[in-house]
Motif scaffolding. Structure first.
Motif, PDB file in Angstrom:
ATOM      1  N   SER A  36       0.830  -1.217   0.000  1.00  0.00           N
ATOM      2  CA  SER A  36       0.000   0.000   0.000  1.00  0.00           C
ATOM      3  C   SER A  36       0.862   1.263   0.000  1.00  0.00           C
ATOM      4  CB  SER A  36      -0.995  -0.003   1.157  1.00  0.00           C
ATOM      5  OG  SER A  36      -0.357  -0.194   2.383  1.00  0.00           O
ATOM      6  N   GLU A  37       2.013   1.230   0.659  1.00  0.00           N
ATOM      7  CA  GLU A  37       2.927   2.388   0.595  1.00  0.00           C
ATOM      8  C   GLU A  37       3.445   2.581  -0.831  1.00  0.00           C
ATOM      9  OE1 GLU A  37       4.827   2.300   5.113  1.00  0.00           O
ATOM     10  OE2 GLU A  37       5.842   1.244   3.490  1.00  0.00           O
ATOM     11  N   LEU A  38       3.800   1.470  -1.468  1.00  0.00           N
ATOM     12  CA  LEU A  38       4.288   1.557  -2.850  1.00  0.00           C
ATOM     13  C   LEU A  38       3.214   2.080  -3.785  1.00  0.00           C
ATOM     14  CD1 LEU A  38       6.317  -1.758  -3.152  1.00  0.00           C
ATOM     15  CD2 LEU A  38       7.239   0.569  -3.204  1.00  0.00           C
ATOM     16  N   ALA A  39       1.972   1.674  -3.576  1.00  0.00           N
ATOM     17  CA  ALA A  39       0.873   2.055  -4.459  1.00  0.00           C
ATOM     18  C   ALA A  39       0.684   3.575  -4.514  1.00  0.00           C
ATOM     19  CB  ALA A  39      -0.414   1.372  -4.019  1.00  0.00           C
ATOM     20  N   GLN A  40       1.081   4.279  -3.470  1.00  0.00           N
ATOM     21  CA  GLN A  40       0.932   5.739  -3.437  1.00  0.00           C
ATOM     22  C   GLN A  40       1.763   6.430  -4.519  1.00  0.00           C
ATOM     23  OE1 GLN A  40       1.666   7.295   0.504  1.00  0.00           O
ATOM     24  NE2 GLN A  40       0.744   5.490   1.440  1.00  0.00           N
ATOM     25  N   PHE A  41       2.815   5.775  -4.980  1.00  0.00           N
ATOM     26  CA  PHE A  41       3.719   6.393  -5.945  1.00  0.00           C
ATOM     27  C   PHE A  41       3.277   6.220  -7.399  1.00  0.00           C
ATOM     28  CE2 PHE A  41       6.472   5.214  -2.312  1.00  0.00           C
ATOM     29  CZ  PHE A  41       6.893   6.494  -1.955  1.00  0.00           C
ATOM     30  N   TYR A  42       2.256   5.403  -7.637  1.00  0.00           N
ATOM     31  CA  TYR A  42       1.891   5.042  -9.003  1.00  0.00           C
ATOM     32  C   TYR A  42       0.412   5.289  -9.266  1.00  0.00           C
ATOM     33  CZ  TYR A  42       6.285   2.661  -8.245  1.00  0.00           C
ATOM     34  OH  TYR A  42       7.586   2.384  -7.908  1.00  0.00           O
ATOM     35  N   ALA A  43       0.106   5.613 -10.498  1.00  0.00           N
ATOM     36  CA  ALA A  43      -1.285   5.831 -10.903  1.00  0.00           C
ATOM     37  C   ALA A  43      -1.878   4.510 -11.385  1.00  0.00           C
ATOM     38  CB  ALA A  43      -1.351   6.893 -11.991  1.00  0.00           C
ATOM     39  N   MET A  44      -1.928   3.550 -10.482  1.00  0.00           N
ATOM     40  CA  MET A  44      -2.512   2.242 -10.793  1.00  0.00           C
ATOM     41  C   MET A  44      -3.094   1.656  -9.513  1.00  0.00           C
ATOM     42  SD  MET A  44       0.913  -0.057 -11.531  1.00  0.00           S
ATOM     43  CE  MET A  44       1.633   1.053 -12.717  1.00  0.00           C
ATOM     44  N   SER A  45      -3.880   0.621  -9.682  1.00  0.00           N
ATOM     45  CA  SER A  45      -4.569   0.019  -8.542  1.00  0.00           C
ATOM     46  C   SER A  45      -3.594  -0.736  -7.633  1.00  0.00           C
ATOM     47  CB  SER A  45      -5.649  -0.948  -9.041  1.00  0.00           C
ATOM     48  OG  SER A  45      -5.040  -2.074  -9.649  1.00  0.00           O
ATOM     49  N   LEU A  46      -4.062  -0.980  -6.435  1.00  0.00           N
ATOM     50  CA  LEU A  46      -3.300  -1.774  -5.474  1.00  0.00           C
ATOM     51  C   LEU A  46      -3.062  -3.180  -6.033  1.00  0.00           C
ATOM     52  CD1 LEU A  46      -2.101  -1.610  -2.601  1.00  0.00           C
ATOM     53  CD2 LEU A  46      -4.257  -2.531  -1.765  1.00  0.00           C
ATOM     54  N   ALA A  47      -4.061  -3.719  -6.732  1.00  0.00           N
ATOM     55  CA  ALA A  47      -3.925  -5.047  -7.333  1.00  0.00           C
ATOM     56  C   ALA A  47      -2.827  -5.066  -8.398  1.00  0.00           C
ATOM     57  CB  ALA A  47      -5.252  -5.488  -7.934  1.00  0.00           C
ATOM     58  N   ALA A  48      -2.719  -4.002  -9.173  1.00  0.00           N
ATOM     59  CA  ALA A  48      -1.675  -3.927 -10.203  1.00  0.00           C
ATOM     60  C   ALA A  48      -0.292  -3.882  -9.565  1.00  0.00           C
ATOM     61  CB  ALA A  48      -1.895  -2.709 -11.095  1.00  0.00           C
ATOM     62  N   ILE A  49      -0.158  -3.125  -8.494  1.00  0.00           N
ATOM     63  CA  ILE A  49       1.125  -3.066  -7.780  1.00  0.00           C
ATOM     64  C   ILE A  49       1.453  -4.440  -7.194  1.00  0.00           C
ATOM     65  CG2 ILE A  49       2.344  -2.068  -5.790  1.00  0.00           C
ATOM     66  CD1 ILE A  49       2.106  -0.196  -8.196  1.00  0.00           C
ATOM     67  N   ALA A  50       0.441  -5.092  -6.634  1.00  0.00           N
ATOM     68  CA  ALA A  50       0.647  -6.430  -6.066  1.00  0.00           C
ATOM     69  C   ALA A  50       1.114  -7.404  -7.144  1.00  0.00           C
ATOM     70  CB  ALA A  50      -0.636  -6.926  -5.407  1.00  0.00           C
ATOM     71  N   LYS A  51       0.605  -7.260  -8.351  1.00  0.00           N
ATOM     72  CA  LYS A  51       1.028  -8.133  -9.448  1.00  0.00           C
ATOM     73  C   LYS A  51       2.488  -7.869  -9.814  1.00  0.00           C
ATOM     74  CE  LYS A  51      -0.381  -9.876 -13.904  1.00  0.00           C
ATOM     75  NZ  LYS A  51      -1.378  -9.868 -14.966  1.00  0.00           N
ATOM     76  N   HIS A  52       2.883  -6.601  -9.869  1.00  0.00           N
ATOM     77  CA  HIS A  52       4.285  -6.265 -10.131  1.00  0.00           C
ATOM     78  C   HIS A  52       5.188  -6.851  -9.037  1.00  0.00           C
ATOM     79  CE1 HIS A  52       4.053  -3.722 -13.651  1.00  0.00           C
ATOM     80  NE2 HIS A  52       3.116  -2.967 -13.096  1.00  0.00           N
ATOM     81  N   VAL A  53       4.761  -6.730  -7.807  1.00  0.00           N
ATOM     82  CA  VAL A  53       5.526  -7.262  -6.678  1.00  0.00           C
ATOM     83  C   VAL A  53       5.643  -8.781  -6.800  1.00  0.00           C
ATOM     84  CG1 VAL A  53       5.449  -7.626  -4.171  1.00  0.00           C
ATOM     85  CG2 VAL A  53       5.078  -5.333  -5.115  1.00  0.00           C
ATOM     86  N   SER A  54       4.578  -9.426  -7.230  1.00  0.00           N
ATOM     87  CA  SER A  54       4.588 -10.883  -7.403  1.00  0.00           C
ATOM     88  C   SER A  54       5.615 -11.312  -8.463  1.00  0.00           C
ATOM     89  CB  SER A  54       3.194 -11.366  -7.795  1.00  0.00           C
ATOM     90  OG  SER A  54       3.196 -12.746  -8.040  1.00  0.00           O
ATOM     91  N   VAL A  55       5.689 -10.564  -9.564  1.00  0.00           N
ATOM     92  CA  VAL A  55       6.672 -10.877 -10.611  1.00  0.00           C
ATOM     93  C   VAL A  55       8.089 -10.736 -10.064  1.00  0.00           C
ATOM     94  CG1 VAL A  55       7.606 -10.114 -12.838  1.00  0.00           C
ATOM     95  CG2 VAL A  55       5.130 -10.256 -12.508  1.00  0.00           C
ATOM     96  N   LEU A  56       8.328  -9.680  -9.302  1.00  0.00           N
ATOM     97  CA  LEU A  56       9.650  -9.470  -8.696  1.00  0.00           C
ATOM     98  C   LEU A  56       9.983 -10.585  -7.706  1.00  0.00           C
ATOM     99  CD1 LEU A  56       9.440  -5.617  -8.113  1.00  0.00           C
ATOM    100  CD2 LEU A  56      10.965  -6.792  -9.721  1.00  0.00           C
ATOM    101  N   GLU A  57       8.983 -11.021  -6.974  1.00  0.00           N
ATOM    102  CA  GLU A  57       9.201 -12.090  -5.990  1.00  0.00           C
ATOM    103  C   GLU A  57       9.510 -13.416  -6.693  1.00  0.00           C
ATOM    104  OE1 GLU A  57       7.177 -13.650  -1.896  1.00  0.00           O
ATOM    105  OE2 GLU A  57       5.828 -13.155  -3.539  1.00  0.00           O
ATOM    106  N   LYS A  58       8.775 -13.737  -7.753  1.00  0.00           N
ATOM    107  CA  LYS A  58       9.012 -14.974  -8.495  1.00  0.00           C
ATOM    108  C   LYS A  58      10.396 -14.981  -9.139  1.00  0.00           C
ATOM    109  CE  LYS A  58       4.196 -16.017  -9.341  1.00  0.00           C
ATOM    110  NZ  LYS A  58       3.072 -15.936 -10.286  1.00  0.00           N
ATOM    111  N   ALA A  59      10.905 -13.808  -9.473  1.00  0.00           N
ATOM    112  CA  ALA A  59      12.244 -13.698 -10.043  1.00  0.00           C
ATOM    113  C   ALA A  59      13.320 -13.737  -8.958  1.00  0.00           C
ATOM    114  CB  ALA A  59      12.371 -12.410 -10.854  1.00  0.00           C
ATOM    115  N   GLY A  60      12.906 -13.744  -7.696  1.00  0.00           N
ATOM    116  CA  GLY A  60      13.863 -13.791  -6.590  1.00  0.00           C
ATOM    117  C   GLY A  60      14.552 -12.469  -6.328  1.00  0.00           C
ATOM    118  N   LEU A  61      13.948 -11.371  -6.793  1.00  0.00           N
ATOM    119  CA  LEU A  61      14.557 -10.051  -6.606  1.00  0.00           C
ATOM    120  C   LEU A  61      14.099  -9.382  -5.318  1.00  0.00           C
ATOM    121  CD1 LEU A  61      14.270  -8.836 -10.295  1.00  0.00           C
ATOM    122  CD2 LEU A  61      16.331  -9.613  -9.109  1.00  0.00           C
ATOM    123  N   ILE A  62      12.991  -9.849  -4.763  1.00  0.00           N
ATOM    124  CA  ILE A  62      12.480  -9.316  -3.504  1.00  0.00           C
ATOM    125  C   ILE A  62      11.954 -10.465  -2.648  1.00  0.00           C
ATOM    126  CG2 ILE A  62      11.804  -7.102  -4.534  1.00  0.00           C
ATOM    127  CD1 ILE A  62       8.867  -8.151  -4.250  1.00  0.00           C
TER     128      ILE A  62
END
Length: 107
Positions: A35-61
């Motif tokens: 939710s803190e990250l979502a404040q920086f972007y003009a997209m939904s919380l779900a969209a940010i969560a999806k980006h975070v999921s991709v980063l997590e699957k890549a082992g970057l976070i």
């Protein structure tokens, strides 16, 4: 070798998106919740969560739960894997440039 290539595919695929690169930059200095990250972007919380999921699957976070929120932190191991991969190409190109420079000096 194939497993290594699959890992690199995930890493570079995750890094191919400007939003995900920006998320990595933001969490490189401090942990953030989704939710803190979502404040920086003009997209939904779900969209940010999806980006975070991709980063997590890549082992970057990595994510950990803190109360009701998930806290995201950077995972430098796979970033080092990508840097090492690119470093090998840097060595090749530096050697080629050195050879070219010597050829030009000899003329």
């Amino acid at each position: 070798m194939v497993e290594s290539n699959l890992a690199l595919d995930k890493i570079f695929g995750a890094l191919a998106d400007v939003t995900r690169r920006d998320i990595l930059e933001r969490i490189s200095t401090a942990e953030h919740t989704i939710s803190e990250l979502a404040q920086f972007y003009a997209m939904s919380l779900a969209a940010i969560a999806k980006h975070v999921s991709v980063l997590e699957k890549a082992g970057l976070i990595t994510k950990r739960r803190s109360g009701k929120e998930k806290v995201i932190q950077i995972q430098p191991k796979n970033i080092k894997v990508a840097a090492a991969y690119l470093g090998e190409y840097e060595k090749i190109w530096n050697a080629r440039f050195d050879t070219l420079e010597k050829l030009l000096e000899d003329k």
